[in-house]
Design a protein around this motif. Structure first.
Motif, PDB file in Angstrom:
ATOM      1  N   VAL A 148      -3.214  10.245  -5.049  1.00  0.00           N
ATOM      2  CA  VAL A 148      -1.896  10.199  -5.686  1.00  0.00           C
ATOM      3  C   VAL A 148      -1.654  11.398  -6.590  1.00  0.00           C
ATOM      4  N   SER A 149      -2.727  11.999  -7.118  1.00  0.00           N
ATOM      5  CA  SER A 149      -2.545  13.141  -8.017  1.00  0.00           C
ATOM      6  C   SER A 149      -1.856  14.298  -7.302  1.00  0.00           C
ATOM      7  N   GLN A 150      -2.113  14.445  -6.002  1.00  0.00           N
ATOM      8  CA  GLN A 150      -1.459  15.507  -5.233  1.00  0.00           C
ATOM      9  C   GLN A 150       0.044  15.276  -5.187  1.00  0.00           C
ATOM     10  N   TYR A 151       0.443  14.030  -4.982  1.00  0.00           N
ATOM     11  CA  TYR A 151       1.869  13.722  -4.951  1.00  0.00           C
ATOM     12  C   TYR A 151       2.490  13.962  -6.326  1.00  0.00           C
TER      13      TYR A 151
ATOM     14  N   SER B  31       0.818  -1.206   0.000  1.00  0.00           N
ATOM     15  CA  SER B  31       0.000   0.000   0.000  1.00  0.00           C
ATOM     16  C   SER B  31       0.859   1.266   0.000  1.00  0.00           C
ATOM     17  N   ASP B  32       1.848   1.313   0.878  1.00  0.00           N
ATOM     18  CA  ASP B  32       2.685   2.514   0.995  1.00  0.00           C
ATOM     19  C   ASP B  32       3.535   2.758  -0.241  1.00  0.00           C
ATOM     20  N   LEU B  33       3.937   1.673  -0.913  1.00  0.00           N
ATOM     21  CA  LEU B  33       4.878   1.798  -2.039  1.00  0.00           C
ATOM     22  C   LEU B  33       4.231   1.480  -3.386  1.00  0.00           C
ATOM     23  N   GLU B  34       2.899   1.475  -3.454  1.00  0.00           N
ATOM     24  CA  GLU B  34       2.224   1.048  -4.675  1.00  0.00           C
ATOM     25  C   GLU B  34       2.544   1.918  -5.882  1.00  0.00           C
ATOM     26  N   LEU B  35       2.976   3.157  -5.645  1.00  0.00           N
ATOM     27  CA  LEU B  35       3.258   4.080  -6.742  1.00  0.00           C
ATOM     28  C   LEU B  35       4.675   3.915  -7.299  1.00  0.00           C
ATOM     29  N   LEU B  36       5.459   3.036  -6.720  1.00  0.00           N
ATOM     30  CA  LEU B  36       6.857   2.875  -7.139  1.00  0.00           C
ATOM     31  C   LEU B  36       7.015   2.646  -8.647  1.00  0.00           C
ATOM     32  N   PRO B  37       6.127   1.872  -9.300  1.00  0.00           N
ATOM     33  CA  PRO B  37       6.324   1.642 -10.743  1.00  0.00           C
ATOM     34  C   PRO B  37       6.269   2.889 -11.613  1.00  0.00           C
TER      35      PRO B  37
ATOM     36  N   VAL C  78       3.947  10.310   1.209  1.00  0.00           N
ATOM     37  CA  VAL C  78       4.153  10.078   2.639  1.00  0.00           C
ATOM     38  C   VAL C  78       3.092  10.845   3.407  1.00  0.00           C
ATOM     39  N   ASN C  79       2.374  10.161   4.294  1.00  0.00           N
ATOM     40  CA  ASN C  79       1.374  10.819   5.136  1.00  0.00           C
ATOM     41  C   ASN C  79       1.472  10.278   6.549  1.00  0.00           C
TER      42      ASN C  79
ATOM     43  N   PRO D 276      -0.577   7.191 -13.004  1.00  0.00           N
ATOM     44  CA  PRO D 276      -1.354   6.393 -12.045  1.00  0.00           C
ATOM     45  C   PRO D 276      -2.755   6.084 -12.572  1.00  0.00           C
ATOM     46  N   MET D 277      -3.214   4.881 -12.315  1.00  0.00           N
ATOM     47  CA  MET D 277      -4.583   4.477 -12.640  1.00  0.00           C
ATOM     48  C   MET D 277      -5.229   3.993 -11.350  1.00  0.00           C
ATOM     49  N   ILE D 278      -6.212   4.728 -10.857  1.00  0.00           N
ATOM     50  CA  ILE D 278      -6.845   4.403  -9.583  1.00  0.00           C
ATOM     51  C   ILE D 278      -7.858   3.273  -9.793  1.00  0.00           C
ATOM     52  N   LEU D 279      -7.649   2.161  -9.092  1.00  0.00           N
ATOM     53  CA  LEU D 279      -8.409   0.938  -9.338  1.00  0.00           C
ATOM     54  C   LEU D 279      -9.916   1.143  -9.229  1.00  0.00           C
ATOM     55  N   ASN D 280     -10.374   1.713  -8.115  1.00  0.00           N
ATOM     56  CA  ASN D 280     -11.819   1.851  -7.899  1.00  0.00           C
ATOM     57  C   ASN D 280     -12.471   2.735  -8.957  1.00  0.00           C
TER      58      ASN D 280
END
Length: 409
Positions: free
Chosen positions: A56-59, A33-39, A395-396, A74-78
């Protein structure tokens, strides 16, 4: 065809379970969860990275603008599932092109996650699970590769091939008949986990407890001599699944005393080669890599499609000389070494170097993040990082795991 990336650390445990209904332990779920954006950092522009975090768009907007055009989207699953079902209901085409799945480590569970998108209407090519992947991922395959390699080329001094036992008596006999220290390993593990060091020729109560528990979970353990390690490094490869394996590059990484992964060096391939050159010549490394490539072609080249890494290390012999362990472990997946290579190539200034680390904080992760940003601000020079600190994922206050880079000249 554009790729859809999925980060699933600990996929080895998913393979061990053998079921798509496996639920990972909390620590693995939290890391994923914390590192899901690594790719987004290694996927490349034009690809997509599957995430669940709605913010994730904010990051992404906070990153240097020079970087954004080079990153995966990023592609948000939901949100994507809702959009796919809506379009399917009204017989409309999805608003994204056909994709091919790029999974960190292929497993039954990861394939099922992507099948949900396909069933919802996404045009995506998903790898099929092959039962032989389970065997190829286990340490038995690494032992086989080491044996073939040593039959093909001289390794001096020779490396003792790991032996596998299904009961504690076999391990005890091995220990009593050899010279300590020893390393016991579970057939499936990742990032230095599943390793247990024994420093004497007798098993203590703690040793017996660990061995008994590990055998209960995985039914078999390997054992080999413990060597005085000096430098960890890896050769990264790509297999096309049709018998061809290509060398991708060199990675140098750091581990704790007993093997747990700490981080990878950042820098050009030339810088990494010079660092390794303190222990082995470029010609010797090139020869070794070619021999490993040939072994991989034989063992996995016609079965597995994707990236993989072969861990090696330099160690000091009893006589005080440096020697090489040429095939410690085969990682049949993306690796942090590959991530470090891509970041080094696209984002790190050619005159700089640094370290990519995975760190864990029980408390105050956000405070530590802010402290490191203030203490080592990012310096960008013509689109490359000259120096400074950066987190590769958001990071939050709820974050525990961070993927961070520290760059310096």
């Amino acid at each position: 065809m554009p790729q859809l990336h999925l980060f699933n650390p600990g996929h080895e445990m998913e393979i061990l379970c053998g079921s798509s209904h496996y639920t990972p332990p909390y620590t693995i779920q939290k890391m994923a969860s914390d590192l899901e954006l690594l790719p987004v950092w290694y996927g490349g522009a034009g690809s997509y990275t599957l995430v669940r975090n709605m913010k994730v768009s904010q990051y992404m907007a906070s990153l240097p603008k020079e970087f954004r055009q080079l990153l995966s989207s990023p592609m948000i699953l939901n949100l994507m599932m809702k959009e796919l079902f809506r379009r399917k209901k009204f017989d409309e085409y999805p608003n994204i092109p056909p994709l091919t799945a790029a999974i960190w480590g292929v497993s039954p569970r990861s394939i099922d996650i992507l099948k949900e998108l396909k069933q919802a209407g996404m045009d995506i090519e998903i790898p099929e699970w092959k039962e032989e992947y389970a065997l190829l991922t286990k340490r038995q395959t690494s032992a086989t590769c080491l044996s073939i390699l040593q039959n093909n080329i001289p390794v001096n001094p020779p490396i003792k091939i790991p032996e596998f036992f299904s009961d504690i008596d076999g391990l005890r006999n091995y220990i009593e008949g050899n010279i300590p220290p020893y390393v016991i390993k579970t057939p499936l593990s990742s990032s230095g986990r599943g390793l247990y060091w024994i420093e004497s020729s007798e098993l203590g109560n703690n040793d017996v407890s660990w061995i008994t528990g590990a055998l209960k979970k995985q039914e078999q353990l390997s054992i080999e001599p413990g060597l005085d390690k000096v430098l960890d490094f890896a050769a990264e490869f790509y297999s096309d699944g049709n018998g061809e394996v290509d060398y991708v590059g060199l990675s140098i990484f750091e581990t704790q005393a007993h093997g747990q992964f700490v981080g990878c060096m950042l820098g050009s391939q030339e810088k990494l080669q010079r660092h390794l050159g303190e222990y082995m010549s470029p010609e010797d490394y090139k020869f070794l890599v070619e021999q490993i490539r040939l072994v991989l072609k034989e063992v996995v080249g016609s079965s597995y499609t994707g990236f993989m890494g072969v861990d090696m290390f330099i160690y000091k012999t009893v006589a005080g000389n440096y020697a090489i362990h040429p095939f410690v472990e085969l990682n049949l997946r993306y690796t942090m070494g590959l991530v470090a290579m891509q970041i080094s190539h696209q984002f790190v200034h050619p005159e700089s170097q640094g370290l990519l680390r995975i760190v864990y904080y029980v408390y105050n992760t956000l405070r530590e993040h802010n402290r490191m940003m203030a203490g080592s601000p990012l310096i960008i020079d013509r689109g490359y990082i000259r120096s400074g600190y950066m987190s590769l994922c958001p990071v939050n206050r709820d974050t525990h795991y961070m993927a961070i880079i520290d760059v310096y000249e």
